[in-house]
Design a protein around this motif. Structure first.
Motif, PDB file in Angstrom:
ATOM      1  N   VAL A   1       0.845  -1.200   0.000  1.00  0.00           N
ATOM      2  CA  VAL A   1       0.000   0.000   0.000  1.00  0.00           C
ATOM      3  C   VAL A   1       0.879   1.248   0.000  1.00  0.00           C
ATOM      4  N   HIS A   2       1.847   1.312   0.910  1.00  0.00           N
ATOM      5  CA  HIS A   2       2.700   2.503   1.003  1.00  0.00           C
ATOM      6  C   HIS A   2       3.563   2.679  -0.247  1.00  0.00           C
ATOM      7  N   PHE A   3       4.038   1.582  -0.819  1.00  0.00           N
ATOM      8  CA  PHE A   3       4.922   1.666  -1.987  1.00  0.00           C
ATOM      9  C   PHE A   3       4.182   2.292  -3.176  1.00  0.00           C
ATOM     10  N   THR A   4       2.965   1.853  -3.400  1.00  0.00           N
ATOM     11  CA  THR A   4       2.197   2.381  -4.528  1.00  0.00           C
ATOM     12  C   THR A   4       1.643   3.778  -4.221  1.00  0.00           C
ATOM     13  N   GLU A   5       1.314   4.030  -2.954  1.00  0.00           N
ATOM     14  CA  GLU A   5       0.890   5.391  -2.579  1.00  0.00           C
ATOM     15  C   GLU A   5       2.018   6.392  -2.828  1.00  0.00           C
ATOM     16  N   ASN A   6       3.237   5.985  -2.511  1.00  0.00           N
ATOM     17  CA  ASN A   6       4.387   6.869  -2.729  1.00  0.00           C
ATOM     18  C   ASN A   6       4.568   7.163  -4.224  1.00  0.00           C
ATOM     19  N   ALA A   7       4.388   6.128  -5.045  1.00  0.00           N
ATOM     20  CA  ALA A   7       4.515   6.332  -6.496  1.00  0.00           C
ATOM     21  C   ALA A   7       3.431   7.288  -6.996  1.00  0.00           C
ATOM     22  N   GLU A   8       2.209   7.100  -6.493  1.00  0.00           N
ATOM     23  CA  GLU A   8       1.115   7.974  -6.933  1.00  0.00           C
ATOM     24  C   GLU A   8       1.366   9.415  -6.489  1.00  0.00           C
ATOM     25  N   ALA A   9       1.884   9.577  -5.265  1.00  0.00           N
ATOM     26  CA  ALA A   9       2.176  10.924  -4.765  1.00  0.00           C
ATOM     27  C   ALA A   9       3.278  11.575  -5.591  1.00  0.00           C
ATOM     28  N   GLN A  10       4.316  10.812  -5.910  1.00  0.00           N
ATOM     29  CA  GLN A  10       5.420  11.374  -6.703  1.00  0.00           C
ATOM     30  C   GLN A  10       4.930  11.748  -8.107  1.00  0.00           C
ATOM     31  N   TYR A  11       4.089  10.900  -8.671  1.00  0.00           N
ATOM     32  CA  TYR A  11       3.547  11.175 -10.013  1.00  0.00           C
ATOM     33  C   TYR A  11       2.773  12.493 -10.025  1.00  0.00           C
ATOM     34  N   ARG A  12       1.900  12.668  -9.024  1.00  0.00           N
ATOM     35  CA  ARG A  12       1.105  13.899  -8.960  1.00  0.00           C
ATOM     36  C   ARG A  12       1.996  15.099  -8.704  1.00  0.00           C
ATOM     37  N   ALA A  13       2.990  14.930  -7.821  1.00  0.00           N
ATOM     38  CA  ALA A  13       3.885  16.049  -7.498  1.00  0.00           C
ATOM     39  C   ALA A  13       4.661  16.483  -8.735  1.00  0.00           C
ATOM     40  N   GLN A  14       5.086  15.512  -9.543  1.00  0.00           N
ATOM     41  CA  GLN A  14       5.866  15.862 -10.740  1.00  0.00           C
ATOM     42  C   GLN A  14       5.025  16.614 -11.768  1.00  0.00           C
ATOM     43  N   LEU A  15       3.706  16.414 -11.716  1.00  0.00           N
ATOM     44  CA  LEU A  15       2.828  17.182 -12.609  1.00  0.00           C
ATOM     45  C   LEU A  15       2.789  18.648 -12.193  1.00  0.00           C
TER      46      LEU A  15
END
Ligand code: ZN
Length: 249
Positions: free
Chosen positions: A185-199
């Motif tokens: 859960v945390h691993f994929t949440e981190n990826a989703e957060a990084q993806y949104r932040a990079q936008l």
């Protein structure tokens, strides 16, 4: 199934946990139709894993196969075979005595971080400090369908808590099934957060000082029971987990 499969309570509990974790990861849209979860059995040189084509949404404890460290099926429902990527599990369990549980899945957004030059997955959220020592990317996108490929992946994982497989998916490892679920859960949440932040703009990964401070304050032994109970509760409320499975922490 093998008569001895439920011969001890530790194995019965692990079977319930693997089936429960699989259904929860599926409910959370992390596992997909072809991900898989394994756990080492108390004997140490055997593990439980689901059959190749059993639905992840309907996996039950009695469906699980017992395999050895060469990826061979030792016991389980007649005619069932392990997933073709069973060697991810056998070779990592062989290489990492500290690891008891493994999840392999193909989460598209997280995999995106293996596809773009100069863009790598890094810890941006506090719980991602678990991967502060790095998230390696295995360069070979092949299906991990033999022992040599499994050994290569285990080498890329090294002593880390997760590995990305280029253009393919990810592997997360942990000490227990509750720990594995929460790490996925945390691993994929981190990826989703990084993806949104990079936008939005330039990403600010956690600093060394922030990582050390969070590690100092964070108590995994307290965190895991709380989150495991939360997700098991969600699974039971959604009708995904039978009430009689042993899923207390
Ligand atoms: Zn795969």
């Amino acid at each position: 199934m093998n008569d001895s499969a439920h011969s001890n309570s530790a194995e019965t509990r692990l079977r319930d946990q693997v089936a429960g974790c699989t259904r929860l990861l599926n409910m959370l849209d992390l596992l997909g139709y072809s991900g898989h979860v394994s756990t080492r059995l108390p004997e140490g040189d055997r593990f439980l894993i689901q059959p190749f084509d059993q639905s992840r949404a309907e996996l039950a404890p009695e469906h699980l196969l017992v395999c050895d460290m060469d990826g061979n099926r030792l016991a389980g429902p007649e005619g069932e075979r392990p997933p073709s990527e069973v060697y991810i599990h056998s070779e990592i369990l062989r290489a990492r005595p500290d690891v008891n549980c493994i999840a392999h899945f193909h989460h598209d957004l997280t995999t995106t971080f293996t596809l773009v030059e100069g863009v790598r997955l890094v810890p941006v959220k506090n719980h991602a400090v678990r991967w502060a020592d790095g998230i390696p990317v295995h360069p070979d996108p092949s299906h991990v369908s033999d022992q040599a490929l499994g050994r290569g992946l285990a080498e890329t994982l090294g002593s880390h808590g997760a590995v990305q497989i280029r253009a393919h998916g990810q592997v997360v490892v942990a000490e227990s099934i509750p720990g594995l679920l929460i790490d996925c859960v945390h691993f994929t949440e981190n990826a989703e957060a990084q993806y949104r932040a990079q936008l939005l703009g330039k990403v600010l990964p956690l600093t060394e000082a922030e990582i050390e401070a969070f590690k100092h304050d964070f108590k995994r032994a307290r965190h895991l029971p709380k989150l495991w109970a939360y997700y098991v509760g969600r699974g039971r409320a959604a009708g995904v987990l039978p009430a009689d499975w042993q899923l207390e922490f």
